[in-house]
Design a protein around this motif. Structure first.
Motif, mmCIF file in Angstrom:
data_model
loop_
_atom_site.group_PDB
_atom_site.id
_atom_site.type_symbol
_atom_site.label_atom_id
_atom_site.label_comp_id
_atom_site.label_asym_id
_atom_site.label_seq_id
_atom_site.Cartn_x
_atom_site.Cartn_y
_atom_site.Cartn_z
ATOM 1 N N UNK A 5 0.804 -1.175 0.036
ATOM 2 C CA UNK A 5 -0.030 0.160 -0.042
ATOM 3 C C UNK A 5 0.937 1.211 0.094
ATOM 4 N N UNK A 6 0.738 1.996 -1.117
ATOM 5 C CA UNK A 6 1.492 3.486 -1.007
ATOM 6 C C UNK A 6 0.625 4.300 -0.491
ATOM 7 N N UNK A 7 1.030 5.666 -0.332
ATOM 8 C CA UNK A 7 -0.040 6.588 0.118
ATOM 9 C C UNK A 7 -0.653 7.273 -0.665
ATOM 10 N N UNK A 8 -0.740 6.907 -2.033
ATOM 11 C CA UNK A 8 -1.486 7.245 -2.928
ATOM 12 C C UNK A 8 -2.808 6.476 -3.167
ATOM 13 N N UNK A 15 5.440 6.046 0.329
ATOM 14 C CA UNK A 15 5.156 6.030 1.541
ATOM 15 C C UNK A 15 5.844 4.950 2.270
ATOM 16 N N UNK A 16 5.948 5.190 3.679
ATOM 17 C CA UNK A 16 6.833 4.678 4.483
ATOM 18 C C UNK A 16 6.376 3.106 4.795
ATOM 19 N N UNK A 17 5.290 2.539 4.228
ATOM 20 C CA UNK A 17 4.973 1.394 4.557
ATOM 21 C C UNK A 17 5.571 0.435 3.280
ATOM 22 N N UNK A 18 6.072 1.073 2.351
ATOM 23 C CA UNK A 18 6.825 0.211 1.255
ATOM 24 C C UNK A 18 8.120 0.236 1.767
ATOM 25 N N UNK A 19 8.560 -1.171 1.945
ATOM 26 C CA UNK A 19 9.874 -1.193 2.516
ATOM 27 C C UNK A 19 10.876 -2.117 1.600
ATOM 28 N N UNK A 20 10.480 -2.456 0.438
ATOM 29 C CA UNK A 20 11.453 -3.135 -0.395
ATOM 30 C C UNK A 20 12.326 -2.324 -1.232
ATOM 31 N N UNK A 76 14.941 9.769 -2.653
ATOM 32 C CA UNK A 76 15.100 9.283 -1.447
ATOM 33 C C UNK A 76 16.265 8.720 -0.890
ATOM 34 N N UNK A 77 16.896 8.118 -1.918
ATOM 35 C CA UNK A 77 18.487 7.914 -1.647
ATOM 36 C C UNK A 77 19.327 9.345 -1.436
#
Length: 457
Positions: A223-226, A359-364, A372-373
């Protein structure tokens, strides 16, 4: 559909037969050629008779003798020889629907093409296959194919895929299994929708298709934030993830006793969400579901330790930083510590990258973006090398998902970047600065077709 030949490989059987670009391939051994599957299947034999049409409309035939299985050496405008089949569904969990606006148009294309499933490992739902295509899969023995199942309850599948015909695909799977076609399957688990009793039913139905169904991965919904205006889904937490693991492991043990294979495996992400240790290496059997993140971290660890036992660095490696997604970071950190025990002079660090873009729920790691890097790494002393997983890059491209280029990343951080394949041996080589053949540094301006993309969702 275009079977017009755009180029002929040098020293190939086709070149020796004097086939030239501009001609149209009509048939092989009397079989009409519609796309890449026909071309590969009928062109496999050691003696092939090709019917071709010249640009002026006249036709001629050539006979080619070659080694069985050797490619004829013909190239066409597109890999498939026509357009990829797009998805006819409106899945409640579709990741493409959760993408922000303004990215490259190609990122919004949803493919659902059986040919790409067979040739490139893409997952398909079987909802857009006409009877002819189903029969062709059976006739040509197109196997294995990768199928997104999600549930075998026809009504629930129609709802989850947003397609009233989606429930019919379960019968198609049974027909394929009865015809000897092997399927590797995926279940995107959504809390309260297709887990619990529904997951139990799905596993039982798929196990009944064994050996037609050869492996099944259960992965948590991403789940993304969009998600404004999309179906209200929630993410897994530690307790709900643990419940899925328990159900899958219990049923997998029954399958192993009855069928000789566990058949069902949870992805690594479920174990990380539940705060549990990954199973031992033997649990994953032949690692048949690596593309879905099943056992990927355990295999990486095993390969790394095998490489570490053989590693003999001749000089202290230059200081480095590894940046990766939140899910893999703890494992990578432990591997760097193991490497430092063998080489005390080793100076390296691992920085987990929070995914603010999706979104912070995406961790892969495969969904970490360039911006973000930069945000995570700027201000850190990165040493002389930055090592990144190569699945952060799009296939054959030198850009991240947000269109930040490798060159822009290097300029922002002031350090050269090396991309490392998802392989423990390659990671060990990269850490010690060895010249592993698999390692891929940032390209020069003339470098083309350099990168691999390993989908991680």
């Amino acid at each position: 559909m275009s079977t017009v030949i755009t180029s002929v490989d040098p020293r190939s059987p086709a070149e020796k037969a004097h086939i030239v670009p501009g001609e149209k391939l009509l048939s092989i051994n009397g079989h009409r050629i519609l796309d890449v599957l026909d071309y590969r299947f009928y062109g496999y034999d050691p003696v092939t008779r090709l019917e071709l049409q010249r640009p002026d409309g006249t036709t001629h035939a050539v006979q080619i003798r070659k080694a069985e299985g050797r490619d004829l050496g013909l190239n066409f405008e597109t890999y498939l020889m026509d357009r990829a089949h797009s998805c006819a569904n409106n899945c409640i969990f579709c990741f493409v629907d959760q993408m922000p606006k303004g990215l490259r148009k190609s990122l919004y294309f949803k493919d659902d093409d059986a040919r790409l499933s067979f040739l490139m490992g893409n997952y398909i739902t079987l909802t857009n296959l006409p009877p002819r295509e189903i029969q062709r899969i059976i006739d040509l023995r197109i196997s294995p194919i990768n199928v997104s199942v999600h549930t075998t309850d026809p009504t629930l599948r129609a709802m989850m895929l947003g397609n009233p015909r989606a429930g019919d695909s379960v019968a198609v799977m049974r027909r394929l299994a009865d015809s000897g076609i092997r399927m590797n399957c995926q279940i995107v688990a959504c809390p309260g929708i297709n887990d619990g009793p529904q997951l139990q039913r799905t596993m039982e139905d798929l196990a009944a298709m064994y050996p037609g169904v050869g492996s099944v991965a259960i992965v948590p919904v991403g789940l993304t934030k969009y998600r404004d205006g999309l179906y209200p889904l929630k993410a897994y937490n530690a307790s709900s993830a643990a419940a899925v693991i328990d159900m899958v492991e219990v049923f997998g043990a029954r399958c192993r006793e009855r069928l000789g294979s566990s058949l069902f495996w949870c992805s690594d992400e479920f174990y990380l969400l539940a705060g549990r240790q990954l199973p031992d290496e033997d649990y994953y059997e032949s690692y048949s579901q690596l593309e879905n993140g099943v056992g990927m971290l355990r295999l990486l660890e095993s390969e790394f330790h095998a490489a570490l036992r053989m590693a003999e660095p001749e000089r202290p490696p230059t200081p480095f930083t590894i940046a990766t997604g939140l899910d893999a970071a703890p494992m990578i950190e432990s591997l760097v510590r193991d490497a430092a025990e063998k080489c005390p002079a080793l100076q390296g660090q691992v920085i987990p990258v929070v995914n603010h873009f999706f979104g912070e729920q995406i961790v892969v790691s495969g969904l970490v973006t360039g911006q973000d890097l930069i945000a995570a790494l700027q201000g850190h002393k990165l040493g002389q090398r930055l090592l990144l997983p190569d699945n952060m890059l799009r296939y054959h491209e030198n850009v991240f998902l947000d269109d930040v280029t490798i060159r822009e990343l290097e300029q922002a951080l002031g350090v050269p970047v090396t991309f490392v394949p998802q392989d423990g041996f390659a990671l060990c080589d990269a850490i010690f600065g060895l010249d592993g053949q698999q390692l891929r540094s940032a390209p020069t301006e003339n470098t083309e077709e350099y990168y691999r993309y390993n989908p991680s969702h």
